[in-house]
Each structure stands twice: as C-alpha cells, then as structure tokens.
Motif scaffolding. Sequence first.
Motif, short mmCIF file in Angstrom:
data_model
loop_
_atom_site.label_atom_id
_atom_site.label_comp_id
_atom_site.label_asym_id
_atom_site.label_seq_id
_atom_site.Cartn_x
_atom_site.Cartn_y
_atom_site.Cartn_z
N TYR A 193 0.63 -1.32 -0.09
CA TYR A 193 -0.04 -0.03 -0.24
C TYR A 193 0.65 1.24 -0.17
O TYR A 193 0.49 2.27 -0.49
CB TYR A 193 -0.82 0.05 1.22
CG TYR A 193 -1.85 -1.10 1.14
CD1 TYR A 193 -2.47 -1.78 0.09
CD2 TYR A 193 -2.33 -1.51 2.54
CE1 TYR A 193 -3.15 -2.73 0.09
CE2 TYR A 193 -3.33 -2.65 2.41
CZ TYR A 193 -3.69 -3.19 1.15
OH TYR A 193 -4.76 -4.28 1.29
N VAL A 194 2.13 1.28 0.66
CA VAL A 194 3.02 2.45 0.52
C VAL A 194 4.11 2.32 -0.39
O VAL A 194 4.32 3.26 -1.18
CB VAL A 194 3.28 2.44 2.06
CG1 VAL A 194 4.07 3.90 2.17
CG2 VAL A 194 2.26 2.81 2.92
N VAL A 195 5.18 1.55 -0.30
CA VAL A 195 6.12 1.25 -0.81
C VAL A 195 5.83 1.18 -2.46
O VAL A 195 6.52 1.99 -3.28
CB VAL A 195 7.08 0.15 -0.35
CG1 VAL A 195 8.36 -0.06 -1.23
CG2 VAL A 195 7.50 0.55 1.14
N LEU A 196 5.07 0.21 -2.68
CA LEU A 196 4.92 0.19 -4.24
C LEU A 196 4.28 1.18 -4.91
O LEU A 196 4.60 1.40 -5.99
CB LEU A 196 4.09 -1.27 -4.28
CG LEU A 196 3.81 -1.75 -5.79
CD1 LEU A 196 5.16 -2.22 -6.42
CD2 LEU A 196 2.83 -2.95 -5.60
N ASN A 197 3.06 1.74 -4.21
CA ASN A 197 2.46 3.20 -4.82
C ASN A 197 3.52 4.13 -4.88
O ASN A 197 3.39 4.98 -5.72
CB ASN A 197 1.45 3.40 -3.94
CG ASN A 197 0.42 2.41 -4.06
OD1 ASN A 197 -0.18 2.30 -5.41
ND2 ASN A 197 -0.27 1.82 -3.08
N VAL A 198 4.40 4.40 -3.77
CA VAL A 198 5.43 5.37 -4.18
C VAL A 198 6.24 5.01 -5.29
O VAL A 198 6.63 5.97 -6.22
CB VAL A 198 6.22 5.54 -2.75
CG1 VAL A 198 7.35 6.39 -2.98
CG2 VAL A 198 5.42 5.96 -1.72
N PHE A 199 6.71 3.84 -5.15
CA PHE A 199 7.64 3.62 -6.65
C PHE A 199 6.67 3.71 -8.00
O PHE A 199 7.41 4.29 -8.76
CB PHE A 199 7.73 1.95 -6.40
CG PHE A 199 8.88 1.42 -7.52
CD1 PHE A 199 9.94 1.36 -7.35
CD2 PHE A 199 8.16 0.71 -8.44
CE1 PHE A 199 10.83 0.80 -8.36
CE2 PHE A 199 8.73 0.21 -9.84
CZ PHE A 199 10.15 0.40 -9.60
N ILE A 200 5.77 3.51 -7.96
CA ILE A 200 4.81 3.60 -9.25
C ILE A 200 4.83 5.19 -9.59
O ILE A 200 4.84 5.47 -10.72
CB ILE A 200 3.48 2.76 -9.07
CG1 ILE A 200 3.57 1.56 -9.07
CG2 ILE A 200 2.78 3.42 -10.48
CD1 ILE A 200 2.38 0.84 -8.92
N ALA A 201 4.64 6.06 -8.25
CA ALA A 201 4.39 7.47 -8.52
C ALA A 201 5.69 7.97 -8.93
O ALA A 201 5.67 9.02 -9.85
CB ALA A 201 3.93 7.92 -7.36
N ILE A 202 7.02 7.41 -8.62
CA ILE A 202 7.86 8.02 -9.15
C ILE A 202 8.32 7.94 -10.62
O ILE A 202 8.58 8.53 -11.29
CB ILE A 202 9.29 7.47 -8.14
CG1 ILE A 202 9.22 8.06 -6.86
CG2 ILE A 202 10.57 7.89 -8.93
CD1 ILE A 202 10.27 7.08 -5.86
N ILE A 203 8.09 6.78 -11.05
CA ILE A 203 8.13 6.15 -12.58
C ILE A 203 7.12 6.90 -13.18
O ILE A 203 7.41 7.23 -14.27
CB ILE A 203 7.82 4.70 -12.54
CG1 ILE A 203 8.90 3.92 -11.88
CG2 ILE A 203 7.91 4.28 -13.97
CD1 ILE A 203 10.47 4.23 -12.53
N GLU A 204 5.94 7.02 -12.57
CA GLU A 204 4.91 7.96 -13.46
C GLU A 204 5.10 9.32 -13.61
O GLU A 204 5.13 9.96 -14.79
CB GLU A 204 3.47 7.66 -12.65
CG GLU A 204 2.33 8.46 -13.50
CD GLU A 204 1.00 8.07 -12.78
OE1 GLU A 204 -0.04 8.59 -13.27
OE2 GLU A 204 0.89 7.69 -11.63
#
Length: 205
Positions: A160-171
């Motif tokens: 819920y946190v780490v993976l979404n932050v990772f996706i947000a950085i790439i996006e």
Amino acid sequence: LSWGDKCKFFSVWFVLTMVSTACLFFVSFMNLVQVKSHSPTESGVQLLSGSGCALIWFSLLRYFEHNKGFYILVATLKRGVPRVARFMVGVLPMLLGYAFFGMVCFGSFSDRFSSFSASMITLFAVLNGDVIRETFLNLGDKSPYVSQIYMYTFICLFIYVVLNVFIAIIEEAFFSAWEQGKTADNNGSSSSSSSSSSSSSSSSS
C-alpha cells in the motif's frame, strides 16, 4: 568542466556495443575451439552468448533517440532510475528486517522461509500480489498470531505504501519525459515555420 558536463561526453551506447561485440567475438572463438575438440558448450560460453545477443538488441534503442515517442522508455528510465535507486536504498533495511525475521521465526517449519534467499523470494512474491493466501495458510498452522501480524504489517507497508510510491516516481518521470518531448517537438516545428516564413518574405522582397 563539472562532473555532469564530463559525463555528457560518455556514451553508454558505445560501451554496450563494445561489450556485446567482445562477448560475441569470444563466444565465436570458443565455439570454434569446442567444435574442433568435440567438447560440449560450457555454461560460461552460453552466458556470454546470451549477454552479447541481449546487449546488441539493447543498443538498437539509440536509433530511437530522435523520435521521442519511441524513445520514451529510455527517457523515463533516465529520469526515474536515480530517484528509484535512492528510494530503494531507504526501503532496503526494512525489507531485510522482514526477511531475517521470517527466516528466524518461521524457517524451522516453513520451506518458504527456510533460508534468507527463500525469505526474500517469498516476500518479493507477496509484494507483487502472488501467493498471499498460500503464505498465510502455510504459516497459520504453527504460528497463527505472529504470522498474521507479520503478514498484515508487511502487506500494508510494502504493497500500500512502498509499491505505490515506486509507481508514482516512475509515473512522474514518464510525464516529465513526455512533456519535454512535446516541448522539443513544438520548438522544432515553430523554428521550421519561422524559417520558412522568413525565406518566403525575403523571396517576395
């Protein structure tokens, strides 16, 4: 010159081409030797052959550099990978802590946490949404309370946190590269139109 200016003269594509060519040259030489001696192909030669072929195909991406639509993946990686790397360095201690905790507490009765590598593989699979229910059931028989707290906290923190932050950085890196490509295209079209209009005005005069 600063370090950033010096890095601009360094071509990653040239290095990829040289390494892939060297790998394929060595593989070709070893294949000739092995065919002559009737010996089977070694695993190291196979690894070099696969690496050389992969790097040759990767180096073809440089020909897409002048088309921003085709080059968007490389442009996104250039912007996103440094930020993702810094973010992953900050997350790595927590992931290692969960891996060691699972190995120590559950390794005696679960093959999913029998070693450090097995713990990392299991946590990586859970992080990507795989074998979540199976891991709950695998740990629930011997350690129902601790395993549930362990799994729930890991899922809430990393999915819920780490993976979404990772996706947000790439996006964010993707949209930044896309906007820069559009700006470059607009500047190129405006400059070409201005040059054509100036040439037409000069011809009319």
